[in-house]
Motif scaffolding. Structure first.
Motif, PDB file in Angstrom:
ATOM      1  N   CYS A  45       6.781 -33.719 -20.580  1.00  0.00           N
ATOM      2  CA  CYS A  45       6.624 -35.164 -20.491  1.00  0.00           C
ATOM      3  C   CYS A  45       7.854 -35.836 -21.102  1.00  0.00           C
ATOM      4  O   CYS A  45       8.206 -35.569 -22.251  1.00  0.00           O
ATOM      5  CB  CYS A  45       5.360 -35.569 -21.251  1.00  0.00           C
ATOM      6  SG  CYS A  45       5.154 -37.342 -21.477  1.00  0.00           S
ATOM      7  N   ILE A 100       2.417 -28.565 -17.293  1.00  0.00           N
ATOM      8  CA  ILE A 100       2.909 -29.834 -17.829  1.00  0.00           C
ATOM      9  C   ILE A 100       2.576 -29.854 -19.312  1.00  0.00           C
ATOM     10  O   ILE A 100       1.429 -29.625 -19.713  1.00  0.00           O
ATOM     11  CB  ILE A 100       2.267 -31.033 -17.106  1.00  0.00           C
ATOM     12  CG1 ILE A 100       2.643 -31.006 -15.629  1.00  0.00           C
ATOM     13  CG2 ILE A 100       2.700 -32.341 -17.769  1.00  0.00           C
ATOM     14  CD1 ILE A 100       1.926 -32.022 -14.783  1.00  0.00           C
ATOM     15  N   ILE A 160       7.170 -28.298 -16.972  1.00  0.00           N
ATOM     16  CA  ILE A 160       7.616 -29.687 -17.021  1.00  0.00           C
ATOM     17  C   ILE A 160       7.189 -30.312 -18.342  1.00  0.00           C
ATOM     18  O   ILE A 160       6.012 -30.286 -18.700  1.00  0.00           O
ATOM     19  CB  ILE A 160       6.989 -30.488 -15.861  1.00  0.00           C
ATOM     20  CG1 ILE A 160       7.334 -29.821 -14.515  1.00  0.00           C
ATOM     21  CG2 ILE A 160       7.426 -31.946 -15.901  1.00  0.00           C
ATOM     22  CD1 ILE A 160       6.450 -30.260 -13.373  1.00  0.00           C
ATOM     23  N   GLU A 189       6.559 -23.596 -12.628  1.00  0.00           N
ATOM     24  CA  GLU A 189       7.348 -24.797 -12.896  1.00  0.00           C
ATOM     25  C   GLU A 189       6.846 -25.376 -14.217  1.00  0.00           C
ATOM     26  O   GLU A 189       5.663 -25.710 -14.339  1.00  0.00           O
ATOM     27  CB  GLU A 189       7.171 -25.804 -11.757  1.00  0.00           C
ATOM     28  CG  GLU A 189       8.119 -26.962 -11.838  1.00  0.00           C
ATOM     29  CD  GLU A 189       8.099 -27.816 -10.585  1.00  0.00           C
ATOM     30  OE1 GLU A 189       9.070 -28.554 -10.396  1.00  0.00           O
ATOM     31  OE2 GLU A 189       7.125 -27.755  -9.803  1.00  0.00           O
ATOM     32  N   THR A 226       2.806 -38.928 -14.607  1.00  0.00           N
ATOM     33  CA  THR A 226       3.534 -38.974 -13.340  1.00  0.00           C
ATOM     34  C   THR A 226       3.604 -37.594 -12.702  1.00  0.00           C
ATOM     35  O   THR A 226       3.344 -37.431 -11.505  1.00  0.00           O
ATOM     36  CB  THR A 226       4.958 -39.525 -13.574  1.00  0.00           C
ATOM     37  OG1 THR A 226       4.863 -40.788 -14.233  1.00  0.00           O
ATOM     38  CG2 THR A 226       5.714 -39.669 -12.268  1.00  0.00           C
ATOM     39  N   ALA A 227       3.953 -36.582 -13.504  1.00  0.00           N
ATOM     40  CA  ALA A 227       4.050 -35.215 -12.983  1.00  0.00           C
ATOM     41  C   ALA A 227       2.691 -34.739 -12.470  1.00  0.00           C
ATOM     42  O   ALA A 227       2.609 -34.095 -11.415  1.00  0.00           O
ATOM     43  CB  ALA A 227       4.584 -34.279 -14.060  1.00  0.00           C
ATOM     44  N   ASN A 228       1.619 -35.051 -13.196  1.00  0.00           N
ATOM     45  CA  ASN A 228       0.272 -34.666 -12.761  1.00  0.00           C
ATOM     46  C   ASN A 228      -0.063 -35.284 -11.409  1.00  0.00           C
ATOM     47  O   ASN A 228      -0.561 -34.599 -10.515  1.00  0.00           O
ATOM     48  CB  ASN A 228      -0.772 -35.086 -13.805  1.00  0.00           C
ATOM     49  CG  ASN A 228      -1.104 -33.971 -14.757  1.00  0.00           C
ATOM     50  OD1 ASN A 228      -1.574 -32.916 -14.347  1.00  0.00           O
ATOM     51  ND2 ASN A 228      -0.869 -34.201 -16.037  1.00  0.00           N
ATOM     52  N   LYS A 240      11.901 -28.449 -17.217  1.00  0.00           N
ATOM     53  CA  LYS A 240      12.276 -29.731 -16.630  1.00  0.00           C
ATOM     54  C   LYS A 240      11.644 -30.866 -17.433  1.00  0.00           C
ATOM     55  O   LYS A 240      10.610 -30.687 -18.058  1.00  0.00           O
ATOM     56  CB  LYS A 240      11.785 -29.814 -15.185  1.00  0.00           C
ATOM     57  CG  LYS A 240      12.366 -28.750 -14.286  1.00  0.00           C
ATOM     58  CD  LYS A 240      11.751 -28.808 -12.913  1.00  0.00           C
ATOM     59  CE  LYS A 240      12.310 -27.719 -12.023  1.00  0.00           C
ATOM     60  NZ  LYS A 240      11.675 -27.737 -10.700  1.00  0.00           N
ATOM     61  N   ALA A 261      10.097 -34.739 -16.948  1.00  0.00           N
ATOM     62  CA  ALA A 261       9.607 -35.738 -15.995  1.00  0.00           C
ATOM     63  C   ALA A 261       9.570 -37.106 -16.679  1.00  0.00           C
ATOM     64  O   ALA A 261       9.677 -37.198 -17.905  1.00  0.00           O
ATOM     65  CB  ALA A 261       8.210 -35.362 -15.523  1.00  0.00           C
ATOM     66  N   GLN A 287       1.998 -36.398  -9.053  1.00  0.00           N
ATOM     67  CA  GLN A 287       2.837 -35.842  -7.994  1.00  0.00           C
ATOM     68  C   GLN A 287       2.374 -34.445  -7.588  1.00  0.00           C
ATOM     69  O   GLN A 287       2.285 -34.143  -6.397  1.00  0.00           O
ATOM     70  CB  GLN A 287       4.299 -35.804  -8.449  1.00  0.00           C
ATOM     71  CG  GLN A 287       4.957 -37.166  -8.453  1.00  0.00           C
ATOM     72  CD  GLN A 287       6.411 -37.115  -8.860  1.00  0.00           C
ATOM     73  OE1 GLN A 287       6.844 -37.952  -9.618  1.00  0.00           O
ATOM     74  NE2 GLN A 287       7.160 -36.154  -8.370  1.00  0.00           N
ATOM     75  N   LEU A 288       2.080 -33.588  -8.556  1.00  0.00           N
ATOM     76  CA  LEU A 288       1.641 -32.237  -8.229  1.00  0.00           C
ATOM     77  C   LEU A 288       0.266 -32.240  -7.560  1.00  0.00           C
ATOM     78  O   LEU A 288       0.025 -31.481  -6.621  1.00  0.00           O
ATOM     79  CB  LEU A 288       1.654 -31.350  -9.477  1.00  0.00           C
ATOM     80  CG  LEU A 288       3.068 -30.986  -9.948  1.00  0.00           C
ATOM     81  CD1 LEU A 288       3.040 -30.416 -11.354  1.00  0.00           C
ATOM     82  CD2 LEU A 288       3.726 -30.019  -8.981  1.00  0.00           C
TER      83      LEU A 288
END
Length: 179
Positions: free
Chosen positions: A138, A96, A136, A134, A164-166, A157, A159, A168-169
């Protein structure tokens, strides 16, 4: 004892105690992520477990001509575990990116338009993507820094946010490493 003899002694001594003399890249990411071989570690690596990690990178190098050492750490992670005999099927990594590191995800054309030089991180990022990492960005950094998706290296990608990505992962079992 002269210098040559001292050097030979140290080489043998360090080899005996499990220290490698050189670093090497690969087998996952060639040319990046060089690591030392560690022979006979006291804290053994459990090669039967799954290694799921999410790297959080917010800082980029000050110079637009440098590779981001924090992104290179992802290559180090992949290479060191593969070199240690952990199957690639047991290694899962996500990256991320936000803050000043966000510009390190620009395509060569977009980077050159902004900084007058191709992106020194492009090849590394592409190799990480090819290895299944993956990557991602921010979405908040994308907007704040005016880095639209079409200016990014293909495969990156976006996010809603790095936070949020942190979350979810981590909910998927990834362990966080903040760089």
């Amino acid at each position: 004892m002269n210098f040559q003899r001292l050097s030979q002694f140290l080489l043998v001594f360090l080899s005996f105690y499990g220290f490698s003399q050189t670093t090497k890249t690969g087998p996952v990411i060639d040319g990046y992520g060089a690591v030392w071989e560690i022979n006979n570690p006291d804290f053994e690596t459990d090669k039967s477990q799954e290694f799921k990690v999410v790297f959080d990178v917010k800082d980029g190098p000050e110079s637009d001509t440098e590779i981001n050492r924090n992104i290179n750490t992802v290559a180090r992670f992949l290479n060191m575990h593969a070199q240690s005999g952990i199957p690639s099927s047991q290694i899962k990594a996500a990256l991320i990116v936000h803050g000043t590191a966000a510009r390190n995800l620009l395509s060569d054309d977009a980077h050159k338009a902004r900084y007058k030089i191709e992106n020194p991180n492009r090849e590394l990022v592409e190799k990480l993507l090819e290895a299944g990492v993956e990557i991602i960005m921010c979405g908040q950094s994308s907007k704040t820094r005016d880095l639209p998706k079409e200016d990014l290296i293909p495969g990156v990608k976006i996010a809603l946010s790095a936070m949020t990505a942190n979350i979810q992962l981590q909910n998927q079992g990834y362990r966080p490493i903040k760089l």
